[in-house]
Write an enzyme that holds these catalytic residues in place. Structure first.
Site, PDB file in Angstrom:
ATOM      1  N   GLY A  60       0.954  -1.154   0.005  1.00 44.37           N
ATOM      2  CA  GLY A  60      -0.030  -0.064   0.199  1.00 44.37           C
ATOM      3  C   GLY A  60       0.775   1.216   0.015  1.00 44.37           C
ATOM      4  N   GLU A 110       0.460  -1.195  -4.718  1.00 46.45           N
ATOM      5  CA  GLU A 110      -0.731  -0.385  -4.585  1.00 46.45           C
ATOM      6  C   GLU A 110      -1.830  -0.673  -5.266  1.00 46.45           C
ATOM      7  OE1 GLU A 110      -1.254   2.482  -2.659  1.00 46.45           O
ATOM      8  OE2 GLU A 110      -3.124   2.226  -3.624  1.00 46.45           O
ATOM      9  N   ILE A 111      -3.129  -0.689  -4.799  1.00 49.48           N
ATOM     10  CA  ILE A 111      -4.221  -1.372  -5.329  1.00 49.48           C
ATOM     11  C   ILE A 111      -4.927  -0.282  -6.274  1.00 49.48           C
ATOM     12  CG2 ILE A 111      -5.949  -0.865  -3.414  1.00 49.48           C
ATOM     13  CD1 ILE A 111      -6.951  -3.864  -4.087  1.00 49.48           C
ATOM     14  N   ALA A 129      -1.994  -7.094  -2.655  1.00 47.00           N
ATOM     15  CA  ALA A 129      -1.113  -7.758  -1.776  1.00 47.00           C
ATOM     16  C   ALA A 129      -1.920  -8.983  -0.948  1.00 47.00           C
ATOM     17  CB  ALA A 129      -0.276  -6.844  -0.982  1.00 47.00           C
ATOM     18  N   CYS A 188       2.230   1.316   5.994  1.00 48.89           N
ATOM     19  CA  CYS A 188       2.349   2.585   6.431  1.00 48.89           C
ATOM     20  C   CYS A 188       1.069   3.147   6.200  1.00 48.89           C
ATOM     21  CB  CYS A 188       3.286   3.419   5.505  1.00 48.89           C
ATOM     22  SG  CYS A 188       4.861   2.840   5.970  1.00 48.89           S
ATOM     23  N   ASP A 226      -5.598   1.695   5.304  1.00 50.74           N
ATOM     24  CA  ASP A 226      -6.890   1.901   5.462  1.00 50.74           C
ATOM     25  C   ASP A 226      -7.486   1.392   6.790  1.00 50.74           C
ATOM     26  OD1 ASP A 226      -9.657   2.324   5.230  1.00 50.74           O
ATOM     27  OD2 ASP A 226      -9.700   1.664   2.833  1.00 50.74           O
ATOM     28  N   THR A 276       6.824   9.764   4.301  1.00 52.06           N
ATOM     29  CA  THR A 276       5.560   9.313   3.625  1.00 52.06           C
ATOM     30  C   THR A 276       4.763  10.561   3.486  1.00 52.06           C
ATOM     31  OG1 THR A 276       4.134   8.510   5.218  1.00 52.06           O
ATOM     32  CG2 THR A 276       5.532   6.616   4.306  1.00 52.06           C
ATOM     33  N   GLU A 277       3.871  10.569   2.465  1.00 57.62           N
ATOM     34  CA  GLU A 277       2.932  11.554   2.168  1.00 57.62           C
ATOM     35  C   GLU A 277       1.826  11.660   3.439  1.00 57.62           C
ATOM     36  OE1 GLU A 277       4.206   9.601  -0.189  1.00 57.62           O
ATOM     37  OE2 GLU A 277       4.549  11.055  -1.908  1.00 57.62           O
TER      38      GLU A 277
END
Lengths: 286, 434
Positions: A104, A127-128, A161, A180, A183, A258-259
């Site tokens: 993710g 990443e989905i 994943a 990280c 959700d 991370t953002e």
């Protein structure tokens, strides 16, 4: 494929919120992505992709049958496409294998920070969400152009994943896995959709080598407690203490790069961290 | 006309045959065809809805009580609480899919002393002891409801546990000896996939137990058992969903798996080695009909007819010592027979063409006989016997028992339209668009 001019990518910004504009932008980027292999560019001719054209809602249903591309088994995965500089043309084999996975990976901040820290190790982001993956891919492409020798060891894949991790990795292939700001899936009936569950941890334990580390970080205390509890209850994981966290450079990078992590800092939010080491299998197990 | 038997299972000693139709199970003697046991799931399909409704009401009541106790001073609040809507019992609207209530799986222990089945109504696993001396040989031991609908069961080798897999991808261990059922919230899965599970099997290698679990994606997972949190590995070879896991009766390392692919896979599951793929397309092709085309909204010019495997059986013939493999495909009017050689090459022996499709197929090991449940309008004979010859060939067997066993089925319908779904395996196929 026609060459793409830098100006073409500068879609007028005023009405950028318009969905079709976003799409147009992404399509231009796609042309660029596809054309890149055939067309030569001037150094730094292309700027970094702009996130706002790739935004997508933050949730994706991990149970749905997305039309995903994944290898039928780890051996049939062609890693040379993702890490061309780690492919030995003569031996027709990869010189290195993916060892670090960011599950993710979102907009890829962690990948990019880890790239230089572990320049000799291959790092994969999964990443989905389609558009977010495209963003990361465009970002890596540009970074690779800007600095020829760097960022060759990071790549991103669109994938689920939770379903297909063992299609990508061999037993014990990974040394680090990052989760990280996942959700949180607050509703009780959605808890199985969380990325850390007792049953999924067995799969993560399978792809992690003994001594490998699972990193988790979140700004949702409930989720932190959930993740820590499930990891603690799992017989193949052991919590790493505060002292370890303080000396580990990945914990520091994960907290700050991370953002999502930056956003939490901007809003003066708290971040909860839990790291776990993969223990050896019991003696009576294969 | 009679509703076809949906599942049939013969005890390996050839003493009795267990059959299921809708929510009813029959046990018939294979000696004289007499009905020796029966059980019916008394709960109806509205059970879950009613239960949910009950818990909603309970929550409301509690909230109300709290309101009364806590906010006694605030009179306006108490007035409001009277206006609280009592939730209605949901009624399916027109065009809602029909709710079926039938027994999804039947599993018999090798010795024929334990029967396990799963119900739709309350999503339960029901465990029976089989006592042939009793008037009704099915003695219910336990009924364990699960949070999600169970779809596959397996017995642990020591017969202490029933392992059950559900539609949500989780697997639970249910103790057989412990008589009282656990609370749903106390159940903890022993392993899980993020995909619908379709079959599980518990098997043994070198004195250790393992559990195989197969899902609607292409995965077969091999985990240790009971320490199922240690995954041993995966069997990679399918490209469509899996519907059947079968451990061969003559070689406990040999696994045969099949589902939505045109082929079966033969594995040494312990070494995680694919031994052979058995192509079925050419053999089955002549028997495929329009039924096998994809549903209309996925239909295109180049759609091919789809094969779904509904049953895999193996048998070592005692006189010829040959290892036989029987395969049934969904709604195909034929049984395929193969011979498995020592080096795991597989040779086609026979395609036995039938007058009707078979819903299920079972083997009486002691008698070299197969029994098929026919998808037929016949009132008198809804099962058929096939004898297995030395050569491996099958022959339809005239057996008086088929009439008496058929007559024990009391579920009558007016037309085929009233049949419960007999062929639903192909609905597992993934047709994703995005």
């Amino acid at each position: 494929m026609a060459s793409v001019d830098k100006r073409d990518l500068n879609v007028p910004t005023a009405e950028a919120s318009n969905e079709s504009k976003k799409k147009q932008y992404r399509e231009k980027r796609k042309d660029f992505r596809d054309g890149q292999k055939n067309v030569s560019f001037e150094e730094n001719a292309i700027e970094l992709p702009r996130k706002r054209f790739y935004r997508q809602r933050a949730h994706s249903n991990p149970f749905s049958d997305h039309d995903l591309a994944y290898p039928s088994r780890p051996d049939s995965m062609d890693w040379s496409q993702l890490y061309p500089q780690f492919y030995d043309q003569e031996k027709k084999a990869m010189t290195s294998h993916v060892e670090i996975a960011d599950i993710g990976c979102g907009y890829g901040g962690l990948l990019i920070s880890l790239a230089k820290e572990f320049s000799d190790k291959l790092i994969l982001g999964m990443e989905i969400r389609v558009q977010v993956t495209q963003y990361v891919q465009d970002r890596i492409d540009v970074l690779r152009r800007q600095e020829e020798d760097n960022y060759q060891n990071i790549a991103v894949l669109r994938g689920n994943a939770m379903k297909f991790l063992p299609n990508f990795f061999h037993k014990g292939q990974l040394s680090k896995m990052f989760f990280c700001f996942p959700d949180p899936h607050f509703k009780q009936r959605k808890h199985k959709a969380r990325i850390i569950t007792s049953t999924l941890l067995s799969e993560y334990a399978y792809v992690l080598r003994v001594g490998g580390v699972i990193y988790t970080i979140t700004d949702v205390e409930d989720l932190h407690n959930w993740m820590a509890q499930h990891l603690e209850e799992h017989p193949l994981f052991q919590r790493l203490d505060k002292e370890w966290e303080e000396q580990d450079k990945c914990v520091c990078i994960m907290t700050n790069s991370t953002e999502e992590g930056k956003k939490v800092s901007r809003n003066n939010g708290r971040k909860w961290i839990a790291c776990f080491e993969r223990l050896p299998n019991p003696d009576d197990c294969d | 006309m009679k509703h076809p038997f949906q599942i049939i299972k013969a005890s390996s000693n050839g003493e009795f045959l267990v059959t299921s139709v809708k929510n009813t199970v029959y046990v018939s003697s294979l000696k004289d065809g007499r009905l020796i046991g029966t059980w019916c799931d008394e709960l109806d399909s509205s059970y879950t809805i009613l239960k949910q409704h009950e818990s909603k009401l309970k929550k409301l009541e509690e909230a109300e009580r709290e309101n009364e106790e806590g906010d006694a001073s605030k009179k306006t609040k108490t007035n409001d609480s009277k206006a609280v809507k009592v939730p209605k019992i949901p009624v399916p609207g027109p065009g809602a899919p029909q709710i079926y209530n039938y027994i999804r799986t039947l599993e018999l222990s090798k010795e024929g002393d334990i029967l396990v089945l799963t119900t739709d109504s309350d999503k339960s696993v029901v465990i029976f002891k089989i006592d042939l001396s009793a008037e009704n040989c099915l003695i219910q031991m336990k009924r364990q409801p699960l949070p999600k609908r169970p779809c596959a069961v397996s017995l642990s080798l020591d017969k202490k546990y029933v392992t059950v897999a559900d539609k949500f991808g989780d697997v639970y261990n249910i103790s057989i000896d412990e008589q009282t059922a656990s609370q749903e919230k106390d159940l903890r899965p022993i392993l899980g996939h993020v995909s619908m599970l379709v079959d599980i099997a518990i098997c043994e290698h070198g004195g250790k137990s393992f559990i195989l679990s197969a899902d609607r994606d292409e995965h077969i997972r091999v985990s240790n058992y009971p320490k199922s949190y240690v995954i041993k590995g995966w069997l990679y070879g399918h490209s469509s969903f899996i519907s059947n896991l079968h451990i061969s009766s003559f070689d406990s390392n040999l696994l045969i798996s099949g589902g939505g692919d045109d082929y079966l896979c033969l594995w040494n599951w312990y070494d995680e080695k694919l031994l052979n793929k058995v192509q079925l397309r050419n053999l089955v092709e002549p028997y495929l009909t329009d039924f096998h085309l994809p549903p209309e909204r996925f239909l295109s010019e180049d759609s091919v007819k789809e094969i779904s495997i509904s049953k895999i059986l193996t048998y070592r013939h005692p006189t010829s010592d040959s290892n036989l493999l029987f395969v049934l495909c969904e709604n195909v009017k034929a049984i395929l027979v193969f011979k498995i050689e020592k080096d795991y090459t597989v040779n086609h022996v026979q395609t036995l063409a039938l007058s009707t499709s078979l819903v299920d197929l079972t083997l009486i090991e002691s008698d070299s006989v197969l029994i098929g449940s026919k998808d037929t309008d016949s009132q008198t004979e809804i099962i058929e016997f096939y004898s297995i010859k030395d050569s491996g060939n099958l022959e339809v067997l005239d057996n008086e028992l088929s009439k008496s066993i058929s007559s024990s089925n009391k579920i009558e319908v007016n037309s085929r339209e009233e049949f419960y779904p007999l062929y639903y395996i192909n609905t597992l196929r993934k047709r994703s668009e995005h």
